[in-house]
Scaffold this motif. Structure first.
Motif, PDB file in Angstrom:
ATOM      1  N   MET A 200       0.824  -1.199   0.000  1.00 46.55           N
ATOM      2  CA  MET A 200       0.000   0.000   0.000  1.00 46.55           C
ATOM      3  C   MET A 200       0.864   1.257   0.000  1.00 46.55           C
ATOM      4  SD  MET A 200      -3.040  -1.031   2.660  1.00 46.55           S
ATOM      5  CE  MET A 200      -4.239  -2.324   2.291  1.00 46.55           C
ATOM      6  N   GLU A 201       1.919   1.246   0.790  1.00 45.59           N
ATOM      7  CA  GLU A 201       2.821   2.388   0.841  1.00 45.59           C
ATOM      8  C   GLU A 201       3.480   2.614  -0.517  1.00 45.59           C
ATOM      9  OE1 GLU A 201       6.636   4.002   3.484  1.00 45.59           O
ATOM     10  OE2 GLU A 201       6.062   1.898   3.546  1.00 45.59           O
ATOM     11  N   PHE A 202       3.837   1.518  -1.190  1.00 45.28           N
ATOM     12  CA  PHE A 202       4.420   1.630  -2.524  1.00 45.28           C
ATOM     13  C   PHE A 202       3.444   2.301  -3.478  1.00 45.28           C
ATOM     14  CE2 PHE A 202       4.626  -0.207  -6.798  1.00 45.28           C
ATOM     15  CZ  PHE A 202       5.894   0.191  -7.187  1.00 45.28           C
ATOM     16  N   MET A 203       2.191   1.907  -3.437  1.00 44.15           N
ATOM     17  CA  MET A 203       1.201   2.497  -4.328  1.00 44.15           C
ATOM     18  C   MET A 203       1.032   3.992  -4.038  1.00 44.15           C
ATOM     19  SD  MET A 203       0.275   0.130  -6.401  1.00 44.15           S
ATOM     20  CE  MET A 203      -1.181   0.814  -7.175  1.00 44.15           C
ATOM     21  N   ARG A 204       1.036   4.368  -2.777  1.00 48.46           N
ATOM     22  CA  ARG A 204       0.871   5.780  -2.424  1.00 48.46           C
ATOM     23  C   ARG A 204       2.065   6.619  -2.848  1.00 48.46           C
ATOM     24  NH1 ARG A 204      -0.780   3.500   2.796  1.00 48.46           N
ATOM     25  NH2 ARG A 204      -3.064   3.502   2.959  1.00 48.46           N
ATOM     26  N   LYS A 205       3.265   6.061  -2.721  1.00 44.90           N
ATOM     27  CA  LYS A 205       4.473   6.825  -3.000  1.00 44.90           C
ATOM     28  C   LYS A 205       4.856   6.799  -4.482  1.00 44.90           C
ATOM     29  CE  LYS A 205       6.688   6.547   1.537  1.00 44.90           C
ATOM     30  NZ  LYS A 205       7.895   6.090   2.297  1.00 44.90           N
ATOM     31  N   ARG A 264      -6.226 -10.965   3.402  1.00 45.79           N
ATOM     32  CA  ARG A 264      -5.236  -9.975   2.982  1.00 45.79           C
ATOM     33  C   ARG A 264      -5.447  -9.582   1.521  1.00 45.79           C
ATOM     34  NH1 ARG A 264       0.062 -13.064   5.411  1.00 45.79           N
ATOM     35  NH2 ARG A 264      -0.465 -12.868   7.632  1.00 45.79           N
ATOM     36  N   HIS A 265      -5.708 -10.594   0.686  1.00 39.95           N
ATOM     37  CA  HIS A 265      -5.969 -10.326  -0.731  1.00 39.95           C
ATOM     38  C   HIS A 265      -7.154  -9.391  -0.881  1.00 39.95           C
ATOM     39  CE1 HIS A 265      -8.436 -11.196  -4.318  1.00 39.95           C
ATOM     40  NE2 HIS A 265      -7.286 -11.209  -4.970  1.00 39.95           N
ATOM     41  N   ASP A 266      -8.250  -9.687  -0.189  1.00 37.32           N
ATOM     42  CA  ASP A 266      -9.466  -8.892  -0.334  1.00 37.32           C
ATOM     43  C   ASP A 266      -9.257  -7.471   0.182  1.00 37.32           C
ATOM     44  OD1 ASP A 266     -10.598 -11.179  -1.334  1.00 37.32           O
ATOM     45  OD2 ASP A 266     -11.719 -11.675   0.482  1.00 37.32           O
ATOM     46  N   ARG A 267      -8.514  -7.337   1.262  1.00 35.97           N
ATOM     47  CA  ARG A 267      -8.259  -6.006   1.821  1.00 35.97           C
ATOM     48  C   ARG A 267      -7.398  -5.175   0.874  1.00 35.97           C
ATOM     49  NH1 ARG A 267      -4.312  -4.665   5.689  1.00 35.97           N
ATOM     50  NH2 ARG A 267      -3.978  -6.893   6.055  1.00 35.97           N
ATOM     51  N   PHE A 268      -6.376  -5.793   0.305  1.00 38.11           N
ATOM     52  CA  PHE A 268      -5.508  -5.075  -0.622  1.00 38.11           C
ATOM     53  C   PHE A 268      -6.259  -4.719  -1.900  1.00 38.11           C
ATOM     54  CE2 PHE A 268      -1.424  -5.280  -3.362  1.00 38.11           C
ATOM     55  CZ  PHE A 268      -1.238  -3.918  -3.231  1.00 38.11           C
ATOM     56  N   ARG A 269      -7.084  -5.642  -2.401  1.00 35.85           N
ATOM     57  CA  ARG A 269      -7.866  -5.356  -3.603  1.00 35.85           C
ATOM     58  C   ARG A 269      -8.822  -4.203  -3.351  1.00 35.85           C
ATOM     59  NH1 ARG A 269      -9.404  -7.042  -8.475  1.00 35.85           N
ATOM     60  NH2 ARG A 269      -7.904  -8.744  -8.467  1.00 35.85           N
ATOM     61  N   ALA A 270      -9.477  -4.183  -2.206  1.00 35.83           N
ATOM     62  CA  ALA A 270     -10.398  -3.093  -1.895  1.00 35.83           C
ATOM     63  C   ALA A 270      -9.652  -1.760  -1.885  1.00 35.83           C
ATOM     64  CB  ALA A 270     -11.076  -3.340  -0.551  1.00 35.83           C
ATOM     65  N   PHE A 271      -8.457  -1.762  -1.329  1.00 33.24           N
ATOM     66  CA  PHE A 271      -7.624  -0.554  -1.317  1.00 33.24           C
ATOM     67  C   PHE A 271      -7.284  -0.115  -2.733  1.00 33.24           C
ATOM     68  CE2 PHE A 271      -3.192   0.844  -1.800  1.00 33.24           C
ATOM     69  CZ  PHE A 271      -3.197   2.015  -1.053  1.00 33.24           C
ATOM     70  N   LEU A 272      -6.899  -1.054  -3.594  1.00 33.04           N
ATOM     71  CA  LEU A 272      -6.543  -0.729  -4.968  1.00 33.04           C
ATOM     72  C   LEU A 272      -7.747  -0.223  -5.748  1.00 33.04           C
ATOM     73  CD1 LEU A 272      -4.289  -3.846  -5.713  1.00 33.04           C
ATOM     74  CD2 LEU A 272      -3.495  -1.487  -5.493  1.00 33.04           C
ATOM     75  N   GLU A 273      -8.885  -0.854  -5.573  1.00 33.05           N
ATOM     76  CA  GLU A 273     -10.068  -0.479  -6.348  1.00 33.05           C
ATOM     77  C   GLU A 273     -10.612   0.883  -5.948  1.00 33.05           C
ATOM     78  OE1 GLU A 273     -12.637  -3.824  -5.806  1.00 33.05           O
ATOM     79  OE2 GLU A 273     -11.820  -4.899  -7.553  1.00 33.05           O
ATOM     80  N   LYS A 274     -10.435   1.277  -4.697  1.00 32.75           N
ATOM     81  CA  LYS A 274     -10.880   2.595  -4.290  1.00 32.75           C
ATOM     82  C   LYS A 274     -10.084   3.698  -4.942  1.00 32.75           C
ATOM     83  CE  LYS A 274     -12.750   1.334   0.251  1.00 32.75           C
ATOM     84  NZ  LYS A 274     -12.579   1.479   1.723  1.00 32.75           N
ATOM     85  N   GLY A 275      -8.812   3.390  -5.287  1.00 35.86           N
ATOM     86  CA  GLY A 275      -7.995   4.377  -5.965  1.00 35.86           C
ATOM     87  C   GLY A 275      -7.575   5.544  -5.091  1.00 35.86           C
ATOM     88  N   GLU A 276      -7.694   5.408  -3.786  1.00 34.55           N
ATOM     89  CA  GLU A 276      -7.336   6.500  -2.898  1.00 34.55           C
ATOM     90  C   GLU A 276      -5.827   6.740  -2.839  1.00 34.55           C
ATOM     91  OE1 GLU A 276      -9.080   5.444   0.795  1.00 34.55           O
ATOM     92  OE2 GLU A 276     -11.148   5.695   0.100  1.00 34.55           O
ATOM     93  N   TRP A 277      -5.074   5.785  -3.352  1.00 40.82           N
ATOM     94  CA  TRP A 277      -3.610   5.905  -3.324  1.00 40.82           C
ATOM     95  C   TRP A 277      -3.114   6.829  -4.428  1.00 40.82           C
ATOM     96  CZ3 TRP A 277      -2.273   4.209  -8.153  1.00 40.82           C
ATOM     97  CH2 TRP A 277      -3.207   3.363  -8.784  1.00 40.82           C
ATOM     98  N   TYR A 278      -3.948   7.105  -5.425  1.00 37.74           N
ATOM     99  CA  TYR A 278      -3.458   7.870  -6.600  1.00 37.74           C
ATOM    100  C   TYR A 278      -3.700   9.365  -6.426  1.00 37.74           C
ATOM    101  CZ  TYR A 278      -2.006   8.641 -11.377  1.00 37.74           C
ATOM    102  OH  TYR A 278      -1.316   9.052 -12.494  1.00 37.74           O
TER     103      TYR A 278
END
Length: 278
Positions: A200-205, A264-278
Protein backbone atom coordinates in the motif's frame (compact mmCIF):
# COMPACT_ATOMS: atom_id res chain seq x y z
CA UNK A 1 -4.92 -36.46 -27.15
CA UNK A 2 -2.61 -36.11 -24.17
CA UNK A 3 0.70 -34.31 -23.88
CA UNK A 4 3.12 -34.21 -26.78
CA UNK A 5 6.80 -33.78 -26.05
CA UNK A 6 9.07 -32.41 -28.74
CA UNK A 7 12.43 -30.77 -29.12
CA UNK A 8 12.62 -27.07 -28.35
CA UNK A 9 12.20 -24.90 -31.46
CA UNK A 10 15.20 -22.60 -31.63
CA UNK A 11 14.56 -20.96 -35.01
CA UNK A 12 11.39 -19.01 -34.35
CA UNK A 13 11.44 -17.53 -37.85
CA UNK A 14 10.75 -21.03 -39.18
CA UNK A 15 7.26 -20.95 -37.65
CA UNK A 16 4.32 -19.63 -39.67
CA UNK A 17 2.41 -16.65 -38.35
CA UNK A 18 -0.61 -17.59 -36.21
CA UNK A 19 -3.68 -18.55 -38.26
CA UNK A 20 -5.65 -15.53 -37.10
CA UNK A 21 -8.18 -15.99 -39.88
CA UNK A 22 -9.46 -19.10 -38.11
CA UNK A 23 -10.60 -17.38 -34.92
CA UNK A 24 -11.45 -13.96 -33.54
CA UNK A 25 -8.19 -12.83 -31.99
CA UNK A 26 -8.88 -9.09 -31.92
CA UNK A 27 -10.35 -7.09 -29.05
CA UNK A 28 -11.27 -3.50 -28.28
CA UNK A 29 -10.56 -4.00 -24.55
CA UNK A 30 -7.17 -5.70 -24.81
CA UNK A 31 -5.10 -2.59 -25.37
CA UNK A 32 -6.56 -0.61 -22.45
CA UNK A 33 -6.24 -3.81 -20.39
CA UNK A 34 -8.15 -5.39 -17.54
CA UNK A 35 -10.82 -3.09 -16.06
CA UNK A 36 -9.77 -0.09 -18.14
CA UNK A 37 -12.52 0.20 -20.73
CA UNK A 38 -12.51 0.21 -24.53
CA UNK A 39 -9.76 1.17 -26.92
CA UNK A 40 -8.46 0.54 -30.43
CA UNK A 41 -8.71 -2.80 -32.19
CA UNK A 42 -5.80 -4.79 -30.78
CA UNK A 43 -4.25 -8.24 -30.54
CA UNK A 44 -1.32 -9.96 -28.89
CA UNK A 45 2.06 -10.75 -30.41
CA UNK A 46 5.18 -12.44 -29.08
CA UNK A 47 8.71 -11.54 -30.17
CA UNK A 48 10.72 -13.99 -28.06
CA UNK A 49 10.27 -17.12 -25.98
CA UNK A 50 11.57 -17.95 -22.57
CA UNK A 51 12.91 -16.34 -19.41
CA UNK A 52 16.26 -17.07 -17.74
CA UNK A 53 15.12 -16.21 -14.22
CA UNK A 54 14.23 -18.67 -11.49
CA UNK A 55 11.25 -17.26 -9.62
CA UNK A 56 10.02 -20.05 -7.36
CA UNK A 57 6.33 -19.52 -8.17
CA UNK A 58 6.59 -19.34 -11.97
CA UNK A 59 4.90 -21.80 -14.31
CA UNK A 60 7.85 -21.44 -16.72
CA UNK A 61 9.87 -24.32 -15.27
CA UNK A 62 12.42 -24.94 -18.03
CA UNK A 63 14.62 -21.85 -17.64
CA UNK A 64 15.95 -22.44 -21.13
CA UNK A 65 17.87 -19.82 -23.00
CA UNK A 66 15.65 -17.14 -24.45
CA UNK A 67 15.08 -17.50 -28.19
CA UNK A 68 14.34 -14.53 -30.43
CA UNK A 69 12.59 -13.84 -33.69
CA UNK A 70 14.50 -11.74 -36.20
CA UNK A 71 13.56 -8.05 -36.46
CA UNK A 72 12.52 -8.59 -40.10
CA UNK A 73 10.20 -11.45 -39.15
CA UNK A 74 8.53 -9.37 -36.45
CA UNK A 75 8.12 -6.39 -38.78
CA UNK A 76 6.56 -8.60 -41.44
CA UNK A 77 3.89 -9.89 -39.04
CA UNK A 78 3.09 -6.39 -37.78
CA UNK A 79 2.74 -5.11 -41.35
CA UNK A 80 0.52 -8.06 -42.29
CA UNK A 81 -1.76 -7.45 -39.29
CA UNK A 82 -1.97 -3.75 -40.08
CA UNK A 83 -2.60 -4.17 -43.80
CA UNK A 84 -4.82 -7.28 -43.75
CA UNK A 85 -6.78 -6.75 -40.54
CA UNK A 86 -6.53 -3.01 -39.86
CA UNK A 87 -4.88 -3.65 -36.51
CA UNK A 88 -2.14 -1.31 -35.32
CA UNK A 89 -2.29 -1.74 -31.52
CA UNK A 90 -0.46 -4.67 -29.92
CA UNK A 91 0.25 -6.15 -26.53
CA UNK A 92 3.72 -7.72 -26.68
CA UNK A 93 3.50 -10.84 -24.51
CA UNK A 94 7.21 -11.58 -24.06
CA UNK A 95 8.18 -12.26 -20.46
CA UNK A 96 10.81 -9.50 -20.54
CA UNK A 97 11.52 -7.27 -23.53
CA UNK A 98 14.56 -5.59 -22.03
CA UNK A 99 17.07 -8.44 -21.75
CA UNK A 100 18.85 -8.40 -25.07
CA UNK A 101 19.17 -4.67 -25.59
CA UNK A 102 21.00 -4.79 -28.95
CA UNK A 103 18.36 -7.13 -30.45
CA UNK A 104 15.54 -5.01 -29.06
CA UNK A 105 17.07 -1.90 -30.59
CA UNK A 106 17.12 -3.58 -34.00
CA UNK A 107 13.49 -4.66 -33.62
CA UNK A 108 12.35 -1.20 -32.61
CA UNK A 109 14.15 0.36 -35.57
CA UNK A 110 12.55 -2.13 -37.98
CA UNK A 111 8.89 -2.17 -36.98
CA UNK A 112 6.49 0.07 -38.92
CA UNK A 113 5.89 3.58 -37.67
CA UNK A 114 2.50 4.39 -36.23
CA UNK A 115 2.26 1.10 -34.33
CA UNK A 116 0.99 1.36 -30.72
CA UNK A 117 2.54 -1.05 -28.23
CA UNK A 118 2.40 -2.31 -24.67
CA UNK A 119 4.80 -4.79 -23.08
CA UNK A 120 6.43 -6.17 -19.95
CA UNK A 121 9.87 -6.19 -18.40
CA UNK A 122 11.62 -6.54 -15.06
CA UNK A 123 12.03 -3.65 -12.64
CA UNK A 124 15.80 -4.06 -12.54
CA UNK A 125 16.04 -3.68 -16.33
CA UNK A 126 14.31 -0.30 -16.54
CA UNK A 127 16.60 2.64 -17.19
CA UNK A 128 16.59 5.87 -19.18
CA UNK A 129 18.11 4.24 -22.28
CA UNK A 130 15.46 1.52 -22.43
CA UNK A 131 12.61 3.95 -21.88
CA UNK A 132 13.83 6.30 -24.59
CA UNK A 133 14.02 3.39 -27.05
CA UNK A 134 10.50 2.24 -26.20
CA UNK A 135 8.95 5.69 -26.50
CA UNK A 136 10.52 6.30 -29.91
CA UNK A 137 9.08 3.01 -31.19
CA UNK A 138 5.52 3.68 -30.04
CA UNK A 139 5.30 1.98 -26.64
CA UNK A 140 2.71 3.52 -24.34
CA UNK A 141 2.73 1.22 -21.31
CA UNK A 142 5.13 -1.16 -19.57
CA UNK A 143 4.06 -3.76 -17.01
CA UNK A 144 6.31 -4.70 -14.10
CA UNK A 145 6.09 -7.84 -11.99
CA UNK A 146 6.48 -6.22 -8.58
CA UNK A 147 4.68 -9.16 -6.90
CA UNK A 148 5.38 -7.82 -3.38
CA UNK A 149 7.29 -4.66 -2.48
CA UNK A 150 8.95 -6.46 0.42
CA UNK A 151 12.63 -7.39 0.27
CA UNK A 152 12.17 -10.47 2.47
CA UNK A 153 9.47 -11.92 0.21
CA UNK A 154 11.31 -11.01 -3.00
CA UNK A 155 14.48 -12.72 -1.80
CA UNK A 156 12.66 -15.82 -0.53
CA UNK A 157 10.98 -16.49 -3.90
CA UNK A 158 14.13 -15.76 -5.93
CA UNK A 159 12.66 -12.77 -7.75
CA UNK A 160 16.05 -11.07 -8.01
CA UNK A 161 14.79 -7.52 -7.51
CA UNK A 162 14.51 -5.21 -4.51
CA UNK A 163 12.06 -2.68 -3.14
CA UNK A 164 14.41 0.01 -4.42
CA UNK A 165 14.28 -1.44 -7.95
CA UNK A 166 10.48 -1.28 -7.86
CA UNK A 167 10.36 2.39 -6.89
CA UNK A 168 13.09 3.37 -9.34
CA UNK A 169 11.47 1.52 -12.26
CA UNK A 170 8.06 3.15 -11.85
CA UNK A 171 9.60 6.58 -11.39
CA UNK A 172 11.75 6.14 -14.52
CA UNK A 173 8.81 4.98 -16.67
CA UNK A 174 6.66 7.90 -15.56
CA UNK A 175 9.46 10.38 -16.17
CA UNK A 176 9.51 9.20 -19.79
CA UNK A 177 5.70 9.47 -20.01
CA UNK A 178 5.22 5.71 -20.22
CA UNK A 179 2.30 4.32 -18.26
CA UNK A 180 3.51 2.07 -15.47
CA UNK A 181 1.40 -0.99 -14.73
CA UNK A 182 2.31 -3.14 -11.72
CA UNK A 183 1.44 -6.76 -11.02
CA UNK A 184 1.03 -7.94 -7.42
CA UNK A 185 0.57 -11.44 -6.01
CA UNK A 186 -1.23 -12.21 -2.77
CA UNK A 187 -0.08 -15.16 -0.68
CA UNK A 188 3.58 -15.31 -1.66
CA UNK A 189 5.83 -17.21 0.76
CA UNK A 190 6.94 -15.01 3.63
CA UNK A 191 4.01 -12.62 3.24
CA UNK A 192 2.82 -10.96 6.45
CA UNK A 193 0.42 -8.16 7.32
CA UNK A 194 3.43 -5.85 7.06
CA UNK A 195 3.90 -6.97 3.43
CA UNK A 196 0.44 -5.68 2.55
CA UNK A 197 1.20 -2.41 4.31
CA UNK A 198 4.41 -2.10 2.28
CA UNK A 199 2.46 -2.74 -0.92
CA UNK A 200 0.00 0.00 0.00
CA UNK A 201 2.82 2.39 0.84
CA UNK A 202 4.42 1.63 -2.52
CA UNK A 203 1.20 2.50 -4.33
CA UNK A 204 0.87 5.78 -2.42
CA UNK A 205 4.47 6.83 -3.00
CA UNK A 206 5.27 5.49 -6.50
CA UNK A 207 1.75 6.03 -7.85
CA UNK A 208 1.84 3.65 -10.83
CA UNK A 209 -0.89 4.14 -13.40
CA UNK A 210 -2.44 0.68 -13.40
CA UNK A 211 -2.41 -2.56 -11.45
CA UNK A 212 -3.38 -6.23 -11.42
CA UNK A 213 -3.65 -8.38 -8.31
CA UNK A 214 -3.59 -12.17 -8.51
CA UNK A 215 -3.27 -15.03 -6.03
CA UNK A 216 -0.18 -17.18 -5.78
CA UNK A 217 -0.65 -20.69 -7.16
CA UNK A 218 1.83 -23.59 -6.73
CA UNK A 219 1.94 -24.54 -10.41
CA UNK A 220 2.95 -28.17 -10.99
CA UNK A 221 6.67 -28.36 -11.74
CA UNK A 222 7.49 -25.01 -10.14
CA UNK A 223 9.96 -24.94 -7.28
CA UNK A 224 7.15 -23.79 -5.00
CA UNK A 225 5.13 -26.92 -5.81
CA UNK A 226 8.06 -29.33 -5.86
CA UNK A 227 9.61 -28.19 -2.58
CA UNK A 228 6.90 -26.39 -0.61
CA UNK A 229 8.54 -26.96 2.77
CA UNK A 230 11.49 -24.84 1.70
CA UNK A 231 9.13 -21.88 1.41
CA UNK A 232 6.96 -22.52 4.42
CA UNK A 233 4.04 -23.67 2.27
CA UNK A 234 1.44 -26.39 2.84
CA UNK A 235 -0.45 -27.22 -0.36
CA UNK A 236 -4.14 -27.99 0.26
CA UNK A 237 -5.28 -28.81 -3.29
CA UNK A 238 -3.20 -30.70 -5.85
CA UNK A 239 -5.84 -30.73 -8.58
CA UNK A 240 -4.33 -28.95 -11.63
CA UNK A 241 -7.78 -27.54 -12.42
CA UNK A 242 -7.42 -25.41 -9.27
CA UNK A 243 -4.34 -23.69 -10.69
CA UNK A 244 -6.01 -20.45 -11.69
CA UNK A 245 -4.42 -17.40 -10.14
CA UNK A 246 -7.63 -15.39 -9.76
CA UNK A 247 -9.80 -18.11 -8.23
CA UNK A 248 -8.56 -18.43 -4.63
CA UNK A 249 -5.74 -19.71 -2.48
CA UNK A 250 -5.02 -23.46 -2.55
CA UNK A 251 -2.34 -23.51 0.17
CA UNK A 252 -1.35 -22.15 3.56
CA UNK A 253 1.81 -20.41 4.73
CA UNK A 254 3.76 -20.61 7.93
CA UNK A 255 2.83 -16.94 8.25
CA UNK A 256 -0.87 -17.25 7.31
CA UNK A 257 -3.78 -19.67 7.10
CA UNK A 258 -5.72 -20.03 3.88
CA UNK A 259 -8.42 -17.75 5.24
CA UNK A 260 -5.86 -15.13 6.26
CA UNK A 261 -4.29 -15.16 2.79
CA UNK A 262 -7.68 -14.43 1.24
CA UNK A 263 -8.49 -11.76 3.83
CA UNK A 264 -5.24 -9.97 2.98
CA UNK A 265 -5.97 -10.33 -0.73
CA UNK A 266 -9.47 -8.89 -0.33
CA UNK A 267 -8.26 -6.01 1.82
CA UNK A 268 -5.51 -5.07 -0.62
CA UNK A 269 -7.87 -5.36 -3.60
CA UNK A 270 -10.40 -3.09 -1.90
CA UNK A 271 -7.62 -0.55 -1.32
CA UNK A 272 -6.54 -0.73 -4.97
CA UNK A 273 -10.07 -0.48 -6.35
CA UNK A 274 -10.88 2.59 -4.29
CA UNK A 275 -8.00 4.38 -5.97
CA UNK A 276 -7.34 6.50 -2.90
CA UNK A 277 -3.61 5.90 -3.32
CA UNK A 278 -3.46 7.87 -6.60
Amino acid sequence: RGLVQANRITNLDSLPFPARHLFDCFSDSLFPGEKYGRGPKATTIIWSRGCPNHCAYCANIHHALVTYRSPQNIAAELEMLRDSYGCSAFRVEDDNIGYKRAWLGQVLETIPRGIRLKGHTRADLVDDELCAMLVRAGFEEIGLGIEACDNHVLKLVGKGITEEDCYRAVNTLKRHHLRAKVYFMAGLPGETKETIQKNMEFMRKARPDRWTLSITVPYPGSELAENPGKFGVRILAHDPSACWNFAGSVFELDTATNAEIMERHDRFRAFLEKGEWY
